[in-house]
Design an enzyme around this catalytic site. Sequence first.
Site, PDB file in Angstrom:
ATOM      1  N   ASP A  93       0.829  -1.212   0.000  1.00 36.23           N
ATOM      2  CA  ASP A  93       0.000   0.000   0.000  1.00 36.23           C
ATOM      3  C   ASP A  93       0.865   1.264   0.000  1.00 36.23           C
ATOM      4  OD1 ASP A  93      -2.344   1.413  -0.016  1.00 36.23           O
ATOM      5  OD2 ASP A  93      -2.751   1.197   2.117  1.00 36.23           O
TER       6      ASP A  93
ATOM      7  N   ASN B 292     -11.004  -2.674  -5.523  1.00 33.80           N
ATOM      8  CA  ASN B 292     -10.207  -1.715  -6.308  1.00 33.80           C
ATOM      9  C   ASN B 292     -10.818  -1.379  -7.673  1.00 33.80           C
ATOM     10  OD1 ASN B 292      -7.012  -2.920  -5.002  1.00 33.80           O
ATOM     11  ND2 ASN B 292      -8.180  -1.129  -4.383  1.00 33.80           N
TER      12      ASN B 292
HETATM   13  C1  IPE Z   1      -5.438  -2.780  -0.294  1.00 30.02           C
HETATM   14  O1  IPE Z   1      -5.100  -1.442  -0.415  1.00 30.02           O
HETATM   15  C2  IPE Z   1      -5.397  -3.437  -1.637  1.00 30.02           C
HETATM   16  C3  IPE Z   1      -4.077  -3.616  -2.237  1.00 30.02           C
HETATM   17  C4  IPE Z   1      -2.950  -3.268  -1.703  1.00 30.02           C
HETATM   18  C5  IPE Z   1      -4.082  -4.268  -3.516  1.00 30.02           C
HETATM   19  P1  IPE Z   1      -6.201  -0.307  -0.564  1.00 30.02           P
HETATM   20  O2  IPE Z   1      -5.466   0.965  -0.679  1.00 30.02           O
HETATM   21  O3  IPE Z   1      -7.135  -0.642  -1.658  1.00 30.02           O
HETATM   22  O4  IPE Z   1      -6.978  -0.419   0.826  1.00 30.02           O
HETATM   23  P2  IPE Z   1      -7.855   0.660   1.593  1.00 30.02           P
HETATM   24  O5  IPE Z   1      -8.847   1.196   0.602  1.00 30.02           O
HETATM   25  O6  IPE Z   1      -6.924   1.727   2.086  1.00 30.02           O
HETATM   26  O7  IPE Z   1      -8.474  -0.096   2.719  1.00 30.02           O
HETATM   27  C1  IPE Z   2      -1.527   0.236  -3.347  1.00 32.64           C
HETATM   28  O1  IPE Z   2      -1.302   1.609  -3.379  1.00 32.64           O
HETATM   29  C2  IPE Z   2      -1.710  -0.331  -4.733  1.00 32.64           C
HETATM   30  C3  IPE Z   2      -3.051  -0.856  -4.990  1.00 32.64           C
HETATM   31  C4  IPE Z   2      -4.079  -0.813  -4.185  1.00 32.64           C
HETATM   32  C5  IPE Z   2      -3.245  -1.451  -6.297  1.00 32.64           C
HETATM   33  P1  IPE Z   2      -2.497   2.638  -3.384  1.00 32.64           P
HETATM   34  O2  IPE Z   2      -2.844   2.937  -4.799  1.00 32.64           O
HETATM   35  O3  IPE Z   2      -3.622   2.154  -2.555  1.00 32.64           O
HETATM   36  O4  IPE Z   2      -1.796   3.890  -2.712  1.00 32.64           O
HETATM   37  P2  IPE Z   2      -2.460   4.923  -1.718  1.00 32.64           P
HETATM   38  O5  IPE Z   2      -3.028   4.144  -0.583  1.00 32.64           O
HETATM   39  O6  IPE Z   2      -3.506   5.658  -2.480  1.00 32.64           O
HETATM   40  O7  IPE Z   2      -1.318   5.800  -1.301  1.00 32.64           O
HETATM   41 MG    MG Z   3      -4.096   2.379  -0.578  1.00 37.48          MG
END
Ligand code: IPE
Ligand code: IPE
Ligand code: MG
Length: 249
Positions: free
Chosen positions: A29, A77
Site C-alpha cells: 500500500d 479496487n
Molecule cells: C489494499 O489497499 C489493496 C491492495 C494493496 C491491492 P487499498 O489501498 O485498496 O486499501 P484501503 O482502501 O486503504 O483499505
Molecule cells: C496500493 O497503493 C496499490 C493498490 C491498491 C493497487 P495505493 O494505490 O492504494 O496507494 P495509496 O493508498 O492511495 O497511497
Molecule cells: Mg491504498
Amino acid sequence: MITQQTELQYLPPDLKRELLPQHVAVIMDGNGRWAKSRGLPRIMGHKAGADTLKNLLRCCEDWGIQALTVYAFSTENWKRPREEVNFLMALIRRFLRQELKEMVQKNVHIEFMGVLSELPLSLQQEISRSTEATRHNTGIRFSIATNYGGRQEILQACRAISQKVQNGLIKPEDISEEVFEAHLYTAGVADPDLLIRTSGEMRLSNFLLWQMAYGEIYITDALWPDFDRNEFHRALSAYQQRERRFGKV
Ligand code: IPE
Ligand code: IPE
Ligand code: MG
C-alpha cells in the site's frame, strides 16, 4: 549502492534462520501517496511499486523465505478511476512478461488467487502462461492476489462445499477446518506467519481473512515503493522478537 545490495544478498547475520517466517504476506500500500509526494500521477507510484515487488521477490529467494503472497488488486479496487484500473491490469501483465524467464530459471512457482475470469482476457492469458510454465517448480511459492477478496474467497469455498454435500460426496458433519481450507485459494500452503502492510494503515482491507487468524501483523509507515531490503530486514527482526502463543500461556 551496489555494495550495499551485495552485502544484503545474504541473510543478515542478526536474523536467525530457524526463526524466519515460512510464509510472508504483503499488502503493498501507499503507491498513490508516494507519487503524490513527488508531484507525479498515481500510476507512476504503481510503476515504482512493481520494481519494489521484483526486488522483494529476489530478496525472499536470497534469504530463504518459502512462500510470498502479495495483494496486487482487491475486489474493491474496481471502484477506482478506470484509467488507473486499466493501468494496473497492464502493469501486472507487463510484470509477468518481463519476469517470467528469470522466475522459471530461479525455480519460482507462481500462483494467482482471486476471480481471474473477470480480468481482461490478455491478462488471463499471461497468467495461464506463467502459471503453466512454473507449475512444476519447487522453489519459492509466489502468489499474486488479483481481483481477490477474503470474503469472496470464503463464499466460493462455501459454494463448492455445498455442492459436494448436495452431490452426496461429503456430509455436513465432515466439514472440518482442514476440509474448508482445502477449498480456499491457499489450499496446501501454510497460513502466513507474517503479514506486512506498508504506508501505516492498520487494517486488513479484506485480505486473507481466514488465513490470518494467528498471523503476526507488522505495519510500517514506509510507502510501498520505498520498501527495500533494509525495510524487509526490519520487519523480519521485529517478527523474530514476537512471542507467538496461539492461545496458550
Ligand atoms: C489494499 O489497499 C489493496 C491492495 C494493496 C491491492 P487499498 O489501498 O485498496 O486499501 P484501503 O482502501 O486503504 O483499505
Ligand atoms: C496500493 O497503493 C496499490 C493498490 C491498491 C493497487 P495505493 O494505490 O492504494 O496507494 P495509496 O493508498 O492511495 O497511497
Ligand atoms: Mg491504498
